[in-house]
Design a protein around this motif. Structure first.
Motif, PDB file in Angstrom:
ATOM      1  N   UNK A 167       0.817  -1.217   0.000  1.00 21.66           N
ATOM      2  CA  UNK A 167       0.000   0.000   0.000  1.00 21.66           C
ATOM      3  C   UNK A 167       0.843   1.256   0.000  1.00 21.66           C
ATOM      4  N   UNK A 168       1.935   1.244   0.747  1.00 16.87           N
ATOM      5  CA  UNK A 168       2.827   2.407   0.773  1.00 16.87           C
ATOM      6  C   UNK A 168       3.471   2.636  -0.582  1.00 16.87           C
ATOM      7  N   UNK A 169       3.921   1.566  -1.207  1.00 14.97           N
ATOM      8  CA  UNK A 169       4.515   1.697  -2.542  1.00 14.97           C
ATOM      9  C   UNK A 169       3.492   2.242  -3.530  1.00 14.97           C
ATOM     10  N   UNK A 170       2.276   1.730  -3.482  1.00 16.60           N
ATOM     11  CA  UNK A 170       1.224   2.202  -4.386  1.00 16.60           C
ATOM     12  C   UNK A 170       0.886   3.661  -4.120  1.00 16.60           C
ATOM     13  N   UNK A 171       0.858   4.054  -2.859  1.00 17.11           N
ATOM     14  CA  UNK A 171       0.515   5.428  -2.507  1.00 17.11           C
ATOM     15  C   UNK A 171       1.591   6.394  -2.985  1.00 17.11           C
ATOM     16  N   UNK A 172       2.868   6.031  -2.786  1.00 16.85           N
ATOM     17  CA  UNK A 172       3.956   6.903  -3.214  1.00 16.85           C
ATOM     18  C   UNK A 172       4.036   7.009  -4.730  1.00 16.85           C
ATOM     19  N   UNK A 173       3.626   5.974  -5.441  1.00 15.40           N
ATOM     20  CA  UNK A 173       3.713   5.985  -6.905  1.00 15.40           C
ATOM     21  C   UNK A 173       2.415   6.411  -7.584  1.00 15.40           C
ATOM     22  N   UNK A 174       1.412   6.775  -6.819  1.00 14.17           N
ATOM     23  CA  UNK A 174       0.106   7.085  -7.410  1.00 14.17           C
ATOM     24  C   UNK A 174       0.133   8.432  -8.121  1.00 14.17           C
ATOM     25  N   UNK A 175      -0.733   8.544  -9.098  1.00 19.70           N
ATOM     26  CA  UNK A 175      -0.888   9.793  -9.833  1.00 19.70           C
ATOM     27  C   UNK A 175      -2.168  10.466  -9.368  1.00 19.70           C
ATOM     28  N   UNK A 176      -2.407  11.642  -9.875  1.00 23.91           N
ATOM     29  CA  UNK A 176      -3.648  12.341  -9.525  1.00 23.91           C
ATOM     30  C   UNK A 176      -4.830  11.640 -10.182  1.00 23.91           C
ATOM     31  N   UNK A 177      -6.008  11.757  -9.577  1.00 19.52           N
ATOM     32  CA  UNK A 177      -7.192  11.103 -10.155  1.00 19.52           C
ATOM     33  C   UNK A 177      -7.511  11.643 -11.552  1.00 19.52           C
ATOM     34  N   UNK A 178      -8.278  10.870 -12.309  1.00 15.95           N
ATOM     35  CA  UNK A 178      -8.672  11.253 -13.663  1.00 15.95           C
ATOM     36  C   UNK A 178      -9.416  12.583 -13.606  1.00 15.95           C
ATOM     37  N   UNK A 179      -9.016  13.523 -14.458  1.00 12.11           N
ATOM     38  CA  UNK A 179      -9.629  14.847 -14.493  1.00 12.11           C
ATOM     39  C   UNK A 179      -8.890  15.870 -13.655  1.00 12.11           C
ATOM     40  N   UNK A 180      -7.957  15.445 -12.818  1.00 13.31           N
ATOM     41  CA  UNK A 180      -7.219  16.351 -11.933  1.00 13.31           C
ATOM     42  C   UNK A 180      -5.762  16.488 -12.359  1.00 13.31           C
ATOM     43  N   UNK A 181      -5.370  15.917 -13.493  1.00 10.87           N
ATOM     44  CA  UNK A 181      -3.960  15.926 -13.889  1.00 10.87           C
ATOM     45  C   UNK A 181      -3.416  17.339 -14.103  1.00 10.87           C
ATOM     46  N   UNK A 182      -4.225  18.221 -14.679  1.00 13.31           N
ATOM     47  CA  UNK A 182      -3.745  19.566 -15.015  1.00 13.31           C
ATOM     48  C   UNK A 182      -4.175  20.623 -14.001  1.00 13.31           C
ATOM     49  N   UNK A 183      -4.727  20.257 -12.895  1.00 11.97           N
ATOM     50  CA  UNK A 183      -5.203  21.206 -11.879  1.00 11.97           C
ATOM     51  C   UNK A 183      -4.050  21.677 -11.003  1.00 11.97           C
TER      52      UNK A 183
END
Length: 69
Positions: A42-58
Motif C-alpha cells: 500500500x505504501x509503494x502504491x501510494x507513493x507511486x500514485x498519480x492524480x485522479x482522472x480529471x485532476x492531472x492539469x489542476x
C-alpha cells in the motif's frame, strides 16, 4: 463403556490443546505477515500514485506543501 469414553477423552485432551496452540500461532503469524505485506504494498502504491482522472492539469491547493522529487 462410559469409563472407556472418559479415559479416551482424557488421553486426547493434551493433543487437542497442542494442536489448538499451534493453530493459534500459525494464524497469528499469517495475520502479522499479511498486515506487513499489505502495508508495504500500500505504501509503494501510494507513493507511486498519480492524480485522479480529471485532476492531472489542476493546480495544487495552497495548503499542500511542495515536495521535491
Amino acid at each position: 463403556m462410559m469409563n472407556i469414553v472418559f479415559s479416551y477423552l482424557l488421553t486426547q485432551a493434551p493433543v487437542a490443546a497442542e494442536s489448538s496452540a499451534s493453530y493459534s500461532i500459525a494464524l497469528t503469524t499469517v495475520l502479522i505477515v499479511g498486515f506487513v505485506a499489505a502495508a508495504i504494498i500500500g505504501s509503494i502504491a501510494w507513493y507511486n500514485s498519480k492524480r485522479p482522472v480529471g485532476w492531472e492539469d489542476k493546480e495544487r491547493p495552497d495548503f499542500v506543501p511542495d515536495v521535491d522529487k
